[in-house]
Design a protein around this motif. Sequence first.
Motif, PDB file in Angstrom:
ATOM      1  N   LYS A   1       3.956  24.786  16.156  1.00 32.69           N
ATOM      2  CA  LYS A   1       2.614  24.393  15.714  1.00 32.69           C
ATOM      3  C   LYS A   1       2.730  23.240  14.727  1.00 32.69           C
ATOM      4  O   LYS A   1       3.614  23.234  13.867  1.00 32.69           O
ATOM      5  N   MET A   2       1.806  22.285  14.856  1.00 28.94           N
ATOM      6  CA  MET A   2       1.795  21.179  13.898  1.00 28.94           C
ATOM      7  C   MET A   2       0.433  20.512  13.866  1.00 28.94           C
ATOM      8  O   MET A   2      -0.206  20.336  14.904  1.00 28.94           O
ATOM      9  N   ASN A   3      -0.027  20.152  12.665  1.00 30.58           N
ATOM     10  CA  ASN A   3      -1.210  19.309  12.471  1.00 30.58           C
ATOM     11  C   ASN A   3      -0.983  18.448  11.237  1.00 30.58           C
ATOM     12  O   ASN A   3      -0.081  18.710  10.434  1.00 30.58           O
ATOM     13  N   GLN A   4      -1.798  17.387  11.071  1.00 36.43           N
ATOM     14  CA  GLN A   4      -1.563  16.423  10.006  1.00 36.43           C
ATOM     15  C   GLN A   4      -2.876  15.855   9.461  1.00 36.43           C
ATOM     16  O   GLN A   4      -3.878  15.768  10.179  1.00 36.43           O
ATOM     17  N   VAL A   5      -2.813  15.436   8.202  1.00 39.34           N
ATOM     18  CA  VAL A   5      -3.863  14.635   7.574  1.00 39.34           C
ATOM     19  C   VAL A   5      -3.164  13.587   6.708  1.00 39.34           C
ATOM     20  O   VAL A   5      -2.139  13.876   6.083  1.00 39.34           O
TER      21      VAL A   5
ATOM     22  N   MET B   1      11.393  12.689  10.017  1.00 42.28           N
ATOM     23  CA  MET B   1      11.072  14.083  10.278  1.00 42.28           C
ATOM     24  C   MET B   1      11.586  14.908   9.117  1.00 42.28           C
ATOM     25  O   MET B   1      12.711  14.701   8.660  1.00 42.28           O
ATOM     26  N   ASN B   2      10.776  15.842   8.640  1.00 43.81           N
ATOM     27  CA  ASN B   2      11.194  16.707   7.549  1.00 43.81           C
ATOM     28  C   ASN B   2      10.663  18.109   7.795  1.00 43.81           C
ATOM     29  O   ASN B   2       9.470  18.286   8.072  1.00 43.81           O
TER      30      ASN B   2
ATOM     31  N   GLY C   1       0.815  -1.196   0.000  1.00 47.20           N
ATOM     32  CA  GLY C   1       0.000   0.000   0.000  1.00 47.20           C
ATOM     33  C   GLY C   1       0.850   1.247   0.000  1.00 47.20           C
ATOM     34  O   GLY C   1       2.089   1.204  -0.013  1.00 47.20           O
ATOM     35  N   VAL C   2       0.169   2.388   0.041  1.00 43.54           N
ATOM     36  CA  VAL C   2       0.862   3.670   0.048  1.00 43.54           C
ATOM     37  C   VAL C   2       0.049   4.665   0.867  1.00 43.54           C
ATOM     38  O   VAL C   2      -1.189   4.633   0.852  1.00 43.54           O
ATOM     39  N   GLU C   3       0.738   5.512   1.598  1.00 43.48           N
ATOM     40  CA  GLU C   3       0.107   6.574   2.369  1.00 43.48           C
ATOM     41  C   GLU C   3       0.454   7.922   1.738  1.00 43.48           C
ATOM     42  O   GLU C   3       1.611   8.186   1.406  1.00 43.48           O
ATOM     43  N   VAL C   4      -0.547   8.768   1.566  1.00 44.21           N
ATOM     44  CA  VAL C   4      -0.340  10.164   1.180  1.00 44.21           C
ATOM     45  C   VAL C   4      -0.420  10.977   2.467  1.00 44.21           C
ATOM     46  O   VAL C   4      -1.474  11.078   3.087  1.00 44.21           O
ATOM     47  N   PHE C   5       0.703  11.524   2.879  1.00 42.38           N
ATOM     48  CA  PHE C   5       0.839  12.142   4.193  1.00 42.38           C
ATOM     49  C   PHE C   5       1.034  13.644   4.030  1.00 42.38           C
ATOM     50  O   PHE C   5       1.901  14.091   3.267  1.00 42.38           O
ATOM     51  N   ALA C   6       0.237  14.446   4.733  1.00 42.80           N
ATOM     52  CA  ALA C   6       0.269  15.902   4.600  1.00 42.80           C
ATOM     53  C   ALA C   6       0.382  16.556   5.970  1.00 42.80           C
ATOM     54  O   ALA C   6      -0.630  16.871   6.595  1.00 42.80           O
ATOM     55  N   PRO C   7       1.607  16.763   6.464  1.00 41.21           N
ATOM     56  CA  PRO C   7       1.788  17.476   7.728  1.00 41.21           C
ATOM     57  C   PRO C   7       1.969  18.973   7.487  1.00 41.21           C
ATOM     58  O   PRO C   7       2.554  19.386   6.479  1.00 41.21           O
TER      59      PRO C   7
ATOM     60  N   GLY D   1       7.799  24.448   4.316  1.00 37.61           N
ATOM     61  CA  GLY D   1       7.291  24.015   3.016  1.00 37.61           C
ATOM     62  C   GLY D   1       7.254  22.501   2.898  1.00 37.61           C
ATOM     63  O   GLY D   1       7.478  21.774   3.850  1.00 37.61           O
ATOM     64  N   ARG D   2       6.961  22.019   1.702  1.00 39.70           N
ATOM     65  CA  ARG D   2       6.925  20.587   1.377  1.00 39.70           C
ATOM     66  C   ARG D   2       5.958  19.843   2.286  1.00 39.70           C
ATOM     67  O   ARG D   2       6.349  19.163   3.238  1.00 39.70           O
ATOM     68  N   ASP D   3       4.682  19.966   1.985  1.00 34.15           N
ATOM     69  CA  ASP D   3       3.624  19.437   2.848  1.00 34.15           C
ATOM     70  C   ASP D   3       2.998  18.145   2.346  1.00 34.15           C
ATOM     71  O   ASP D   3       1.953  17.743   2.854  1.00 34.15           O
ATOM     72  N   LEU D   4       3.583  17.481   1.358  1.00 34.38           N
ATOM     73  CA  LEU D   4       2.971  16.281   0.795  1.00 34.38           C
ATOM     74  C   LEU D   4       4.038  15.213   0.572  1.00 34.38           C
ATOM     75  O   LEU D   4       5.063  15.475  -0.062  1.00 34.38           O
TER      76      LEU D   4
END
Length: 419
Positions: free
Chosen positions: A405-409, A133-134, A76-82, A102-105
């Motif tokens: 600050k940090m949030n994720q989807v 971590m990025n 599988g694959v995860e599309v991660f957007a922090p 920057g670089r949120d995907l």
Amino acid sequence: MTRTIQSGLRAGAAVLCLALGGLPDAALATEGYFALGFGPVQRAQGGAGVAHAFDAMSATVNPAAVAGLGTELSMGVEVFAPRRGYEGTATGFVPSGNVQSGRDLFLIPNFALNHRLDGGAVLNFAAYGNGGMNTSYPAGLAGCGSVYCGGPAGVDLSQLFLSATYARQDGNLSWGIAPTLAVQRFEARGLGAFAGISTNPAALTDRGHDTSYGFGLRAGLQYKLSDQLTFGLSGQTKIGMSKFKTYAGLFENGGDFDIPATVTAGLAWKATQDLTVMLDYQKIWYSDVGAIGNANSAGPLGAKGGAGFGWDDVNVVHLGAEWRSSPEMIWRAGYAHASNPVGPEDVTLNIIAPGIVQDHFTFGGSRQLNDRDRLDFSVVYVPRNTVTGPEMTPLGPTGGSVKLKMNQVSVSIGWSRKF
């Protein structure tokens, strides 16, 4: 059956190539910098499952979990957007105002092949991103022009785990052991302002990517207490990694950056024929790795026992539920709460490593396509968390403050085939 293994290994090789090419850009800051789960099934149920088995990826949360499963391929694959950043108030060392990385995907693949041996045991191969971590802060900001006044700033840390699990079931007890190879890549940018407190300023920042390797062991057990209740326990040793020599002036002891030990224990309760509820507790010993756990004030960067990011150990509670609504459809939901490793006193350095999120709300399911094929999916939402503390320079406080600050989807999709 040999053909099945060969086909699975060919598919795994393709996923592994994608992982090696893509994971260096992964940003898995969920439980500190560890992943919430590996594959859409685990993510959909809040990362829980140490006492519950479902697919070939279950070996990544507990090597014993696959002992009762048959031959199966999962990928599988995860599309991660922090979204990560900070807000500076009356700051001088870092720019004031709201500053966003920057670089949120990011794309994060996973793969596992479970094969049942003739004697009843199971052999499982898995490739997955364990953590990372990025951050990427641009130049051209107000004040001195960039975070820490040294040009574009940030870090890029990724971890790829390759495990081979042997598991078997003996009555009510299942057990498994998984020798594991770990590969890390790291890069730091824009940290020149810390050269004065580094033992090796030439190996501190802007040196490109460096790679380290290590070998560790994961093991686990599951015990069926009754027809309705199963106990699970899984642990991973601390993995001693080869040094990041290119960053010997940043990490403690000349570039040491080991992977901390973890342990997870939990229960799975089969409330009804179609409903299973899972509760796990996990602990991650970040404080046992000097580069991560040592205080910012512990000594020069790069020295033995020297400064680190000041992270505390993390405790995580995972709660998940799995409901089979029909022979073809399973629904999952979950919640996880992690303690925050970053204290107010460490916020300035952790602008480049803001692993501070705590609450995870998850949803997903599995759709049986036919007798052999299944589609899995998950959605994870992590609301914003903040930590505020004094702005600190290498010479001391400035009187300003920094709010991390940090949030994720994230969205995951996977495919599994039984043989």
